[in-house]
Design an enzyme around this catalytic site. Structure first.
Site, PDB file in Angstrom:
ATOM      1  CD  GLU A 174      -3.093  -1.006   2.170  1.00 64.76           C
ATOM      2  OE1 GLU A 174      -2.972  -0.156   3.073  1.00 64.76           O
ATOM      3  OE2 GLU A 174      -4.047  -1.804   2.121  1.00 64.76           O
ATOM      4  CD  GLU A 293      -3.787  -5.705   3.179  1.00 65.30           C
ATOM      5  OE1 GLU A 293      -4.653  -5.006   3.765  1.00 65.30           O
ATOM      6  OE2 GLU A 293      -2.570  -5.457   3.221  1.00 65.30           O
TER       7      GLU A 293
END
Length: 496
Positions: A174, A293
């Protein structure tokens, strides 16, 4: 609305072969996922190496195929060398991502043993926040190189003579997010990922690399981040990650139960970006998506651990509507299996997980069952089926079919499966499944998770309030099968 529906399928109408790695998990050093979850030497349910046997048994039921580690936001401040070697010599550190104390009693070697016991592939992530490209290269050497050099010899010194042969590697986590330790702008990340990928591949040319994509479809840089990263790293990576956490933030359950519409749009947008980057590069190389995720997460978003060990963070309580969203998510994975090849649910125990522990027990939440059924039954090819069903009007997505459906067929075994979510909050739908090609010989089993209240949960006091139950008496006649699909339900049909 009409209370009948028809699903037409033909085993020759194939979307794609189903990647086994769609049924992966994610274990991060966050809260109680590792400590008091996977690893809890003080529990009476732990084995001689500290692994929770009840957790391991539940994870094996779900047949996880790949496991991502060690993060997550934790990754971007983690030095992997802290987590190897004699445990009494490992440092205690402040984890800035979750404001917790990391003891480092569980690290790379323990994770490899965990994956071996579970029978799944390890997916390691390299720190591209505070970490350098040299650190990433050294970790590949530690895991995959034969003895005879510094980090491979270090692995042997710590009791692991043979290389682990880790195939899947994430290039950071991320990095588009301002919340990330060492956050980079898109061009900065793309260059760093490219250079890390080069060194990591020089250590082991056989590895598969996953570039860091958008953290969700609401990011201001989405999908430009994905375009820049892919154009820069295209020939060096095999997968590109996307993340998404779902929630019924507005208490609009009608729209929440139609979330598959948004999930498919997200995939389609990034898939188009993949095609654009490939065309611009004039490349013959393919890059696929790693949805590494995904989960429902909105009720407990607190992420500050108060500088304690294994704090209780983000221990979400999942209800029936959450489980039905999970069922749709899995259907999306099958329907988009031509481009989504890896998926890792976040996370596998305690933290935003459908498994919760206490020292002497394990609670299984409703979302466990759709994942278990799809991961156990979906094999071979995903089928391009046609569904005719009543429509439901939603505030966010307009009209959507009451049934959300996917199907699989394994040509080797002849077995197949159909997975059905009934989004209707009131109506049982009489559903006919019509095989228009090869007709299976029989219905092997039917399982349903269903309830009368969207907010139904399992609890320590009532752990079996919502479980998948067998449905008997369903047969195939003249190439057709008819079954009753109750409102607010997930149904899995196994045929062969």
């Amino acid at each position: 609305m009409s209370n009948s529906a028809k699903i037409s399928l033909d085993t020759n109408r194939i979307i794609s072969e189903i990647s086994p790695y769609l049924f992966g998990g994610f274990a991060e050093h966050m809260g109680r996922c590792v400590y008091e979850g996977i690893y809890d030497p003080d529990s009476p349910l732990a084995d001689d190496q500290g692994f929770r046997t009840d957790v391991m048994d539940a994870l094996k039921e779900q047949q996880y195929t790949i496991m991502r580690y060690p993060g997550g936001n934790f990754l971007s401040g983690y030095n992997w060398l802290d987590g190897v070697g004699p445990k009494e010599q490992r440092p205690r550190r402040r984890d800035l991502a979750w404001q917790s104390i990391e003891t480092n009693q569980f690290g790379t070697d323990e994770f490899m043993e965990f994956c071996r016991r579970l029978g799944c592939e390890p997916m390691m992530a390299a720190n591209l926040g505070t970490g350098t490209i040299e650190n990433a290269s050294a970790l590949v050497e530690y895991c995959n190189a034969p003895q005879g050099t510094k980090y491979a010899d270090l692995r042997a010194e710590y009791g692991h003579a043979d290389p682990y042969g880790v195939k899947y590697w994430c290039l950071g986590n991320e990095m588009d997010g301002p919340w990330q330790i060492g956050h980079l702008e898109m061009d900065e990340y793309a260059r760093k990922a490219r250079e890390a990928a080069k060194m990591m591949r020089w250590q082991d040319p056989s590895i598969k690399l996953i570039s860091c994509g958008s953290s969700n479809n609401k990011m201001p840089t989405y999908p430009e981040w994905d375009r820049v990263t892919l154009e820069t790293c295209w020939e060096l990576v095999d997968y590109h990650s996307i993340h998404y956490y779902a929630g019924n933030w507005d208490e609009d359950s009608t729209s929440y139960l139609a979330l598959a519409v948004e999930l498919e749009d997200y995939v389609d947008t990034v898939a188009a970006t993949l095609r654009y980057a490939k065309a611009k590069r004039r490349s013959k190389h393919d890059v696929f998506l790693s949805w590494d995720e995904w989960q429902v997460w909105y009720k407990d978003r607190g992420g500050r651990g108060g500088w304690t060990e294994a704090p209780h963070l983000c221990e979400e309580i999942y209800n029936l509507e959450d489980a039905l969203v999970v069922g749709q998510w899995l259907n999306v994975f099958l329907r988009k299996s031509d481009v989504v090849k890896v998926a890792c649910v976040a996370q596998i125990v305690n933290i935003i997980s459908w498994l919760q522990t206490k020292k002497d027990g394990l609670l299984v939440q409703p979302s466990f069952y759709p994942f278990k059924l799809v991961s156990n039954l979906a094999r071979g090819n995903a089928l391009d089926l046609y569904t005719s069903a009543p429509m439901i009007e939603t505030p966010k997505y307009g009209g959507v079919a009451a049934l959300d459906v996917s199907a699989s067929h394994d040509p080797e075994s002849g077995n197949g499966a159909v997975f059905i979510v009934n989004r209707s909050q009131s109506d049982t739908i009489t559903t006919e499944v019509d095989w228009q090609g090869d007709v299976p010989g029989s219905v092997k089993e039917v399982w349903q998770l269903a309830g009368s209240d969207l907010k139904m949960v399992n609890s320590w006091e009532n752990p079996n309030n919502l479980v998948a139950k067998p449905v008997n008496g369903v047969t195939i006649r003249d190439g057709k099968m008819t079954l009753q699909v109750p409102p607010l339900s997930f149904t899995a049909v196994s045929v062969g």
